[in-house]
Design an enzyme around this catalytic site. Structure first.
Site, PDB file in Angstrom:
ATOM      1  N   CYS A 106      38.547  17.968  25.269  1.00 62.62           N
ATOM      2  CA  CYS A 106      38.101  18.517  23.985  1.00 62.62           C
ATOM      3  C   CYS A 106      36.692  19.105  24.155  1.00 62.62           C
ATOM      4  O   CYS A 106      35.749  18.392  24.483  1.00 62.62           O
ATOM      5  CB  CYS A 106      38.077  17.430  22.917  1.00 62.62           C
ATOM      6  SG  CYS A 106      37.433  18.023  21.349  1.00 62.62           S
ATOM      7  N   CYS A 135      42.976  17.823  16.086  1.00 65.04           N
ATOM      8  CA  CYS A 135      41.563  18.140  16.250  1.00 65.04           C
ATOM      9  C   CYS A 135      41.359  19.636  16.056  1.00 65.04           C
ATOM     10  O   CYS A 135      42.030  20.439  16.723  1.00 65.04           O
ATOM     11  CB  CYS A 135      41.114  17.715  17.642  1.00 65.04           C
ATOM     12  SG  CYS A 135      39.473  18.311  18.067  1.00 65.04           S
ATOM     13  N   LYS A 139      11.138   2.724  -0.315  1.00 63.79           N
ATOM     14  CA  LYS A 139      11.098   4.168  -0.587  1.00 63.79           C
ATOM     15  C   LYS A 139      11.281   4.460  -2.076  1.00 63.79           C
ATOM     16  O   LYS A 139      11.996   3.742  -2.773  1.00 63.79           O
ATOM     17  CB  LYS A 139      12.227   4.877   0.186  1.00 63.79           C
ATOM     18  CG  LYS A 139      12.182   4.690   1.692  1.00 63.79           C
ATOM     19  CD  LYS A 139      10.964   5.294   2.339  1.00 63.79           C
ATOM     20  CE  LYS A 139      11.047   6.778   2.545  1.00 63.79           C
ATOM     21  NZ  LYS A 139      11.830   7.211   3.671  1.00 63.79           N
ATOM     22  N   LYS A 172       2.834   4.571   0.928  1.00 60.13           N
ATOM     23  CA  LYS A 172       3.329   5.164   2.177  1.00 60.13           C
ATOM     24  C   LYS A 172       2.995   6.645   2.112  1.00 60.13           C
ATOM     25  O   LYS A 172       3.568   7.389   1.306  1.00 60.13           O
ATOM     26  CB  LYS A 172       4.835   4.947   2.306  1.00 60.13           C
ATOM     27  CG  LYS A 172       5.391   5.500   3.600  1.00 60.13           C
ATOM     28  CD  LYS A 172       6.804   5.017   3.813  1.00 60.13           C
ATOM     29  CE  LYS A 172       7.347   5.377   5.178  1.00 60.13           C
ATOM     30  NZ  LYS A 172       7.342   6.790   5.483  1.00 60.13           N
ATOM     31  N   CYS A 212      40.301  21.243  19.661  1.00 54.22           N
ATOM     32  CA  CYS A 212      41.116  21.324  20.874  1.00 54.22           C
ATOM     33  C   CYS A 212      42.609  21.180  20.588  1.00 54.22           C
ATOM     34  O   CYS A 212      43.427  21.305  21.497  1.00 54.22           O
ATOM     35  CB  CYS A 212      40.684  20.271  21.895  1.00 54.22           C
ATOM     36  SG  CYS A 212      41.145  18.601  21.455  1.00 54.22           S
ATOM     37  N   ASP A 236       2.883  10.466   2.926  1.00 49.65           N
ATOM     38  CA  ASP A 236       3.898  11.365   3.488  1.00 49.65           C
ATOM     39  C   ASP A 236       3.238  12.456   4.333  1.00 49.65           C
ATOM     40  O   ASP A 236       3.024  13.572   3.881  1.00 49.65           O
ATOM     41  CB  ASP A 236       4.706  11.980   2.335  1.00 49.65           C
ATOM     42  CG  ASP A 236       6.003  12.589   2.826  1.00 49.65           C
ATOM     43  OD1 ASP A 236       6.326  12.412   4.016  1.00 49.65           O
ATOM     44  OD2 ASP A 236       6.694  13.233   2.021  1.00 49.65           O
ATOM     45  N   CYS A 285      39.811  12.359  17.585  1.00 54.66           N
ATOM     46  CA  CYS A 285      40.550  13.277  18.450  1.00 54.66           C
ATOM     47  C   CYS A 285      40.872  12.542  19.748  1.00 54.66           C
ATOM     48  O   CYS A 285      40.008  11.900  20.345  1.00 54.66           O
ATOM     49  CB  CYS A 285      39.672  14.491  18.732  1.00 54.66           C
ATOM     50  SG  CYS A 285      40.104  15.367  20.222  1.00 54.66           S
ATOM     51  N   GLU A 294       0.845  -1.209   0.000  1.00 51.97           N
ATOM     52  CA  GLU A 294       0.000   0.000   0.000  1.00 51.97           C
ATOM     53  C   GLU A 294       0.869   1.243   0.000  1.00 51.97           C
ATOM     54  O   GLU A 294       2.042   1.176   0.395  1.00 51.97           O
ATOM     55  CB  GLU A 294      -0.921   0.001   1.223  1.00 51.97           C
ATOM     56  CG  GLU A 294      -0.176   0.051   2.541  1.00 51.97           C
ATOM     57  CD  GLU A 294      -1.055  -0.250   3.752  1.00 51.97           C
ATOM     58  OE1 GLU A 294      -2.135  -0.823   3.576  1.00 51.97           O
ATOM     59  OE2 GLU A 294      -0.633   0.098   4.864  1.00 51.97           O
ATOM     60  N   TYR A 311      -4.490   3.042   8.584  1.00 48.78           N
ATOM     61  CA  TYR A 311      -3.770   1.883   8.049  1.00 48.78           C
ATOM     62  C   TYR A 311      -3.274   0.913   9.122  1.00 48.78           C
ATOM     63  O   TYR A 311      -2.625  -0.079   8.821  1.00 48.78           O
ATOM     64  CB  TYR A 311      -2.586   2.312   7.174  1.00 48.78           C
ATOM     65  CG  TYR A 311      -1.645   3.320   7.821  1.00 48.78           C
ATOM     66  CD1 TYR A 311      -0.905   2.988   8.937  1.00 48.78           C
ATOM     67  CD2 TYR A 311      -1.516   4.598   7.288  1.00 48.78           C
ATOM     68  CE1 TYR A 311      -0.061   3.897   9.526  1.00 48.78           C
ATOM     69  CE2 TYR A 311      -0.666   5.528   7.876  1.00 48.78           C
ATOM     70  CZ  TYR A 311       0.056   5.168   8.987  1.00 48.78           C
ATOM     71  OH  TYR A 311       0.881   6.075   9.580  1.00 48.78           O
TER      72      TYR A 311
HETATM   73  S1  IVH Z   1       2.407   1.126   9.104  1.00 48.73           S
HETATM   74  C1  IVH Z   1       4.147  -0.682  12.991  1.00 48.73           C
HETATM   75  N1  IVH Z   1       1.497   2.032   6.842  1.00 48.73           N
HETATM   76  O1  IVH Z   1       5.465   5.867   7.878  1.00 48.73           O
HETATM   77  C2  IVH Z   1       4.122   0.036  11.701  1.00 48.73           C
HETATM   78  N2  IVH Z   1       2.902   3.455   8.109  1.00 48.73           N
HETATM   79  O2  IVH Z   1       8.316   5.476   8.297  1.00 48.73           O
HETATM   80  C3  IVH Z   1       3.116   1.121  11.640  1.00 48.73           C
HETATM   81  N3  IVH Z   1       3.239   5.664   7.131  1.00 48.73           N
HETATM   82  O3  IVH Z   1       5.413   6.142  11.364  1.00 48.73           O
HETATM   83  C4  IVH Z   1       3.204   1.936  10.431  1.00 48.73           C
HETATM   84  N4  IVH Z   1       1.988   5.344   5.346  1.00 48.73           N
HETATM   85  O4  IVH Z   1       3.708   7.527  10.001  1.00 48.73           O
HETATM   86  C5  IVH Z   1       2.255   2.293   7.910  1.00 48.73           C
HETATM   87  N5  IVH Z   1       0.572   2.711   4.850  1.00 48.73           N
HETATM   88  C6  IVH Z   1       1.314   2.969   5.902  1.00 48.73           C
HETATM   89  C7  IVH Z   1       1.966   4.206   6.075  1.00 48.73           C
HETATM   90  C8  IVH Z   1       2.756   4.412   7.207  1.00 48.73           C
HETATM   91  C9  IVH Z   1       2.738   6.201   6.007  1.00 48.73           C
HETATM   92  C10 IVH Z   1       4.160   6.351   8.041  1.00 48.73           C
HETATM   93  C11 IVH Z   1       3.861   6.223   9.511  1.00 48.73           C
HETATM   94  C12 IVH Z   1       5.097   5.617  10.106  1.00 48.73           C
HETATM   95  C13 IVH Z   1       6.131   5.990   9.092  1.00 48.73           C
HETATM   96  C14 IVH Z   1       7.330   5.071   9.152  1.00 48.73           C
END
Ligand code: IVH
Length: 705
Positions: A453, A429, A324, A128, A432, A130, A447, A126, A236
């Site tokens: 330091c 360094c 990512k 991610k 220092c 932002d 250092c 799914e 989610y």
């Molecule tokens: S699951 C235990 N699903 O990404 C895992 N996170 O980099 C719970 N995020 O802190 C997260 N889309 O804020 C999950 N489809 C998605 C997401 C998602 C965005 C964010 C979330 C998390 C961060 C981690």
């Protein structure tokens, strides 16, 4: 900053003008920094300007302004939000960056679960989102609390603000009595553009990107402002539940949708890495038309019983990861290479760049790691950037991926000016003047100044007050720097004597610029609140090389009391029983053990630690003690092949029953679990009279056969 005139060349009247200019910039930067959501200057630029200000004041002491930034510690702290403890920790995700990473993720999971390569295993993939994560707690169907992630354990209570978001239902029907739903608050592109037009028209600074806008809008002390900001929410995940939602991730998401939450329409079940990678590229294609920012694709194991078996590492689940999208890239000129000295003395080269915008954020610094990296090869001597070195004056390609520190990806040799030279690391360094040595096998030069330091001392103090360490409210990096510069604190113990020294007499904290009666008292109280500290935090806070948070936890679990731990570190010497006991801890190797022992056996360090512990009460480990288990406090060793689960899972299961898992058999071992192919450990255990179990005996013992 190279274009600024040398302070020594300034006339008195120009120096005066310059102090006005610096006071204005730094005060503004302080306010922006403390409101957090729109930092204007990078830390390095801020520091450079602050140093310049101090330097000019030293040259012209009578020009020092009453409101000099030198004496200011931050802006008046805002009232802030109340903190809330998450019933179930809010974790983050590990990252992968390419197709190979997807295959490795799948393999890791199969290995942990001891699954065949070709047995079926479902994942969800799914987008991610932002934005920023939010946890919503419903009790008997009523929204009772909304909390930001914070450090994962403690979040900020933003309930009043969450109530203004239209995607967040206030009442739910037919949900478990306790129902915590988690998801992402985000701002759509169209709304972001409109908001920024309004911001500019009102003379406010526009937001850098939709994520900052969403964060800035949710974290408003006045909910009326949040209400006026167009925020959305995708669910989610979940936290505490009085009743499970489903047997699968997808089932749970459908259920959450049926309760009235928006869930992402692109979530899809995938059977293995080939389908996951295909779906990743599909989502990537749709990215530009979604109307909101996503920065990757999240994969999660679909079966919840498997999620439970896989469990968590210290801050991320094993059953999920984020793939990512490639980071945005930009070309710019490398103006200078500066050296920063860290808390363990490491000299880190930092690239000062001509400012360049990447993904809405202005970059002016990038890490250069170490001298080999600059020269064009990695720790194994293998070429990076096709062996091109990096020089001052070069055109470099930089990128930033999410929260990761900006890095240099490439160098354009065709644009390299004549007369550039190879970069050479200093052998002393810069802070220092002590010798800076690179030992065989170490990638960095360090250092040798130790406690003398100033850079090491300040970085150690900053680490000491950081979130995972003492986490003292109102005492952050900026305050530490200021107190250090004024010789109010030199070492951690001094923090705990601030009240004694600066709440009476002529020199008092409350008289300082930026402080008052209330803020000074709050700081002293916050410090006193921390005099009782859990042992794991204490160990981590010392900032010993190679001893991170996870290691500190292992040490705390093993030694339990500070007295026992510190005595062992003072007394251990290579290969004696105390040393062997230390390295028998699973996760503690020779290198870490040596760092610990060296630190505790250095007299100056030890005296400093003792001055600190004299101010504190170090608590026994806070982990909820598991006393009702037959394995509580037992030491278990695994050897040979296990067939039903991997070694890693076996270890985690044992620990979840309160057992300690060691790597070798000793008089302290209570139980040896021996699979086929076990060798000398069985004999040693038999000689010592340690109980030996087969894998099946073991599974029966933990009730899992
Ligand atoms: S699951 C235990 N699903 O990404 C895992 N996170 O980099 C719970 N995020 O802190 C997260 N889309 O804020 C999950 N489809 C998605 C997401 C998602 C965005 C964010 C979330 C998390 C961060 C981690």
């Amino acid at each position: 900053m190279t274009e600024l005139p040398d302070p020594k060349s300034l006339s008195k009247s120009r120096a005066q003008d310059e102090l006005v200019r610096l006071a204005t910039i730094l005060t503004k930067a302080n306010i922006a920094y403390y409101s957090k959501d729109s930092p204007e200057l990078s830390d390095a630029d801020y520091d450079a300007l602050k140093r310049r200000n101090i330097f000019i004041e030293e040259l012209f002491p009578d020009l020092k302004r009453a409101d000099s930034p030198t004496d200011q510690i931050g802006a008046t702290p805002s009232e802030g939000f109340l903190k809330v403890t998450h019933a179930v920790e809010m974790l983050s995700l590990s990252n992968i960056f390419d197709d190979l990473g997807v295959n490795e993720f799948d393999l890791r999971i199969r290995k942990y679960l001891n699954l065949e390569a070709n047995s079926p295993l479902e994942y969800i993939s799914e987008p991610k989102i932002d934005g920023l994560s939010l946890s919503l707690r419903y009790e008997n169907g009523h929204l009772v609390q909304a909390a930001t992630r914070g450090d994962g354990k403690l979040g900020e209570n933003v309930t009043a603000n969450a109530l203004t978001i239209k995607d967040i239902p206030k009442f739910l029907k037919n949900v478990p009595t306790v129902f915590e739903v988690r998801g992402e608050v985000y701002m759509a592109h169209a709304d972001f553009d409109k908001l920024n037009l309004r911001q500019s028209a009102a003379g406010h600074k526009p937001f850098a990107n939709p994520r900052n806008a969403a964060a800035g809008s949710l974290r408003q002390l006045n909910p009326a402002i949040t209400a006026a900001r167009p925020l959305n929410f995708f669910a989610y995940a979940w936290g505490a539940l009085s009743k499970p939602l489903s047997k699968t991730q997808m089932g749970a998401i459908r259920k959450i949708e049926s309760f009235g939450f928006k869930v992402n329409p692109l979530s899809k079940i995938c059977n293995g890495p080939i389908e996951m990678i295909k779906n990743y590229h599909l989502i990537e294609q749709k990215r530009a038309d979604l109307g909101y920012d996503i920065d990757g694709v999240v994969y999660k194991v679909n079966e919840i019983s498997l999620q439970l078996r896989l469990g968590f590492r210290s801050t991320t689940p094993r059953w999920a990861t984020a793939h990512k999208f490639p980071a945005e890239l930009a070309w710019t000129r490398l103006e200078e290479i500066d050296i920063q000295v860290g808390r363990t003395g490491a000299l880190s080269p930092v690239a000062r760049l001509s400012p360049v915008t990447v993904g809405g954020v202005v970059l002016s610094n990038a890490t250069l790691h170490n001298e080999d990296y600059i020269a064009g090869f990695d720790s194994k001597g293998v070429d990076i950037r096709a062996g091109k070195d990096i020089r001052v004056g070069d055109w470099v390609q930089v990128y930033r991926a999410g929260d990761v520190i900006p890095k240099v990806a490439d160098v354009d040799l065709s644009k390299r000016p004549a007369n550039t030279v190879h970069f050479v690391m200093p052998e002393v360094c810069p802070e220092c003047g002590s010798a800076a040595i690179r030992e065989a096998g170490d990638a960095v030069r360090r250092c040798l100044g130790g406690l003398i330091c100033p850079a090491q001392a300040v970085e150690k103090l900053k680490h000491f007050v950081s979130r995972a360490a003492f986490d003292i409210d109102g005492l952050g990096a900026k305050q530490v720097e200021q107190f250090y510069a004024d010789k109010w604190i030199r070492e951690p113990a001094d923090i705990f004597t601030l009240r004694r020294r600066f709440s009476v007499g002529l020199k008092q904290l409350k008289y300082r610029n930026g402080w008052g009666e209330k803020s000074a008292t709050s700081l002293f109280d916050a410090i006193d609140d921390r005099r009782k500290i859990p042992i794991n935090r204490m160990i981590f806070a010392l900032g010993i090389r190679n001893v991170g948070e996870a290691a500190a936890n292992l040490l705390a679990v093993h030694y339990k009391s500070w007295r026992v731990f510190s005595a062992a570190m003072r007394e251990a010497s290579r290969d004696d029983p105390i040393w062997c006991d230390l390295i028998s801890i699973d996760g503690v190797g020779e290198v870490m053990a040596q760092s610990l022992v060296t630190t505790f056996q250095q007299d100056a360090e030890w005296e400093s630690i003792q001055r600190l512990t004299a101010e504190l009460e170090v608590e026994l480990l806070v982990k909820s003690p598991i006393t009702n288990s037959i394995l509580a406090d037992k030491t278990v060793v695994f050897t040979g092949t296990l067939s039903k689960m991997s070694r890693a899972e076996a270890k985690n299961r044992a620990e979840s029953f309160g057992a300690k898992v060691a790597g070798s058999v000793s008089v302290k071992t209570d139980l040896l679990v021996a699979g086929p192919g076990a060798g000398s450990k069985v004999k040693k255990a038999a000689d010592l009279g340690v109980k030996i179990l087969s894998e099946d005996d073991w599974l029966q013992l933990i009730g899992d056969l």
